[in-house]
Scaffold this active site. Structure first.
Site, PDB file in Angstrom:
ATOM      1  N   ARG A  36      28.577  21.421  78.901  1.00  0.00           N
ATOM      2  CA  ARG A  36      28.745  20.516  80.043  1.00  0.00           C
ATOM      3  C   ARG A  36      28.968  21.301  81.337  1.00  0.00           C
ATOM      4  O   ARG A  36      28.621  20.834  82.417  1.00  0.00           O
ATOM      5  CB  ARG A  36      29.888  19.534  79.799  1.00  0.00           C
ATOM      6  CG  ARG A  36      31.250  20.160  79.568  1.00  0.00           C
ATOM      7  CD  ARG A  36      32.343  19.109  79.465  1.00  0.00           C
ATOM      8  NE  ARG A  36      33.609  19.717  79.019  1.00  0.00           N
ATOM      9  CZ  ARG A  36      34.800  19.185  79.270  1.00  0.00           C
ATOM     10  NH1 ARG A  36      34.907  18.045  79.934  1.00  0.00           N
ATOM     11  NH2 ARG A  36      35.898  19.776  78.830  1.00  0.00           N
TER      12      ARG A  36
ATOM     13  N   GLU B 240      28.426   1.465  82.970  1.00  0.00           N
ATOM     14  CA  GLU B 240      27.312   2.362  82.664  1.00  0.00           C
ATOM     15  C   GLU B 240      25.948   1.683  82.732  1.00  0.00           C
ATOM     16  O   GLU B 240      24.964   2.289  83.182  1.00  0.00           O
ATOM     17  CB  GLU B 240      27.521   2.991  81.279  1.00  0.00           C
ATOM     18  CG  GLU B 240      28.704   3.937  81.198  1.00  0.00           C
ATOM     19  CD  GLU B 240      30.050   3.230  81.000  1.00  0.00           C
ATOM     20  OE1 GLU B 240      31.078   3.925  80.984  1.00  0.00           O
ATOM     21  OE2 GLU B 240      30.051   1.978  80.843  1.00  0.00           O
TER      22      GLU B 240
ATOM     23  N   PHE C 110      28.730   6.229  75.826  1.00  0.00           N
ATOM     24  CA  PHE C 110      28.545   5.183  76.826  1.00  0.00           C
ATOM     25  C   PHE C 110      27.169   5.245  77.475  1.00  0.00           C
ATOM     26  O   PHE C 110      26.605   4.208  77.834  1.00  0.00           O
ATOM     27  CB  PHE C 110      29.639   5.282  77.886  1.00  0.00           C
ATOM     28  CG  PHE C 110      31.024   5.342  77.304  1.00  0.00           C
ATOM     29  CD1 PHE C 110      31.392   4.478  76.276  1.00  0.00           C
ATOM     30  CD2 PHE C 110      31.949   6.267  77.752  1.00  0.00           C
ATOM     31  CE1 PHE C 110      32.666   4.528  75.718  1.00  0.00           C
ATOM     32  CE2 PHE C 110      33.216   6.325  77.206  1.00  0.00           C
ATOM     33  CZ  PHE C 110      33.592   5.462  76.188  1.00  0.00           C
TER      34      PHE C 110
ATOM     35  N   ASP D  90      39.601  12.538  70.594  1.00  0.00           N
ATOM     36  CA  ASP D  90      39.211  11.225  71.113  1.00  0.00           C
ATOM     37  C   ASP D  90      38.782  10.274  69.998  1.00  0.00           C
ATOM     38  O   ASP D  90      38.747   9.057  70.187  1.00  0.00           O
ATOM     39  CB  ASP D  90      38.068  11.363  72.130  1.00  0.00           C
ATOM     40  CG  ASP D  90      38.568  11.907  73.462  1.00  0.00           C
ATOM     41  OD1 ASP D  90      39.798  12.022  73.626  1.00  0.00           O
ATOM     42  OD2 ASP D  90      37.741  12.213  74.334  1.00  0.00           O
TER      43      ASP D  90
END
Length: 313
Positions: A10, A58, A83, A117
């Site tokens: 990322r 989104e 998402f 998560d």
């Protein structure tokens, strides 16, 4: 490769966006209130007038990106993979895929390595979802250098592109200046006994497995197949002819991902025995990323076990 530095893909995405922004005024970036996590905040800091926070909406963000693309801009719409690919699938299909608009989707936090998560955020279905959209290119780079190069390649491609990046810091093994070509795999190690085709985090694990297998008398070809669609059919067939056995490795469900893409090529053009390593049609759980990768069989050790059994060693 024992002392390689570790950087999340990322971060390569964020760096790639900043580099593109400096070269092209038509690049715009959209995020869904996750600029810090997706690393689009780097672009926001450099080019605040070309960054748009669409909030936690989104589907709407994808429609905004479609509208921007229709005016000649090149939008990179960013959110977590769960998402971006999951929640916004209908808008991606109908507003981006169907008209073939030039939108790039930057999906971070893909796979089981999202860690603590938990299952709700561990998207292991995004390749399958995006593969089903006609004309959609799917890329999952193996390290931060390749990620930055893939962002630039996505900009150069005319049409929708889905880029999948990880949260976990991953070993960097590509040299700076690496050039990424959509639809082309990369041979990391040559071999003749078994071909291991991987992408994302699993490429480094596959390379490590190849080294361990060599010590045990098994000569494994290792291939980085960062483009899931269009897959490099020529390289898949070359590996099948040379090795006669294929193992696929991905941080994604075994349903609908890289493994199935490889099997589709081989079943039609060169039937070859295949073993698929991935998330075995199950949801993940909360826990440290490294522990989860090991528990779900996404490790060099498990690749070695599968390869030894496959080769009868």
């Amino acid at each position: 490769m024992a002392d390689v530095k570790k950087i999340a893909t990322r971060d390569g995405y964020g760096n790639g966006l900043v580099a593109l922004g400096a070269e092209h005024d038509n690049v715009v970036v959209l995020d869904a209130d996750l600029a810090g996590s997706t690393k689009t905040g780097m672009f926001k800091k450099a080019y605040p007038d070309r960054h748009f926070n669409c909030g936690i909406a989104e589907g709407n963000m994808m429609c905004v990106a479609a509208g921007m693309a229709a005016t000649g801009l090149v939008p990179f719409a960013s959110s977590f993979a769960m998402f971006a690919a999951g929640r916004a699938f209908e808008q991606i299909r109908n507003s981006i895929g169907y008209p073939g608009l030039n939108v790039k989707i930057g999906a971070t936090h893909g796979g089981i390595s999202v860690g603590e998560d938990g299952a709700s955020h561990q998207c292991c279905e995004d390749f399958a979802l995006m593969r089903s959209i006609p004309g959609m290119v799917i890329i999952c780079p193996a390290d931060a250098v390749e990620a930055e190069a893939a962002v630039k390649a996505a900009y150069a491609h005319q049409g929708p592109v889905y880029l999948r990046f990880g949260r976990l810091a991953a070993p960097v093994f590509h040299e700076e200046g690496f050039e990424f070509t959509i639809g082309k795999g990369e041979v990391m190690r040559d071999g003749t006994d078994v071909a291991i085709i991987a992408n994302g985090l699993l490429v480094y694990e596959a390379v490590q497995a190849g080294e361990k297998l060599a010590e045990q008398g098994i000569n494994a070809m290792i291939i980085n197949m960062s483009t899931v669609k269009p897959i490099d059919e020529a390289l898949v067939l070359e590996a099948a002819r040379k090795c006669g056995r294929i193992i696929t490795c991905e941080e994604h469900s075994v349903v609908g991902g890289l493994g199935e893409a490889v099997c589709s090529v081989l079943s039609e053009k060169l039937p070859t025995p295949v073993r698929r390593i991935g998330v075995n049609d199950t949801f993940g759980e909360s826990g440290p990323a490294a522990a989860l990768l090991k528990k779900y069989g996404l490790s060099a050790e498990h690749i070695v076990e599968v390869a030894r059994d496959f080769c009868g060693k």
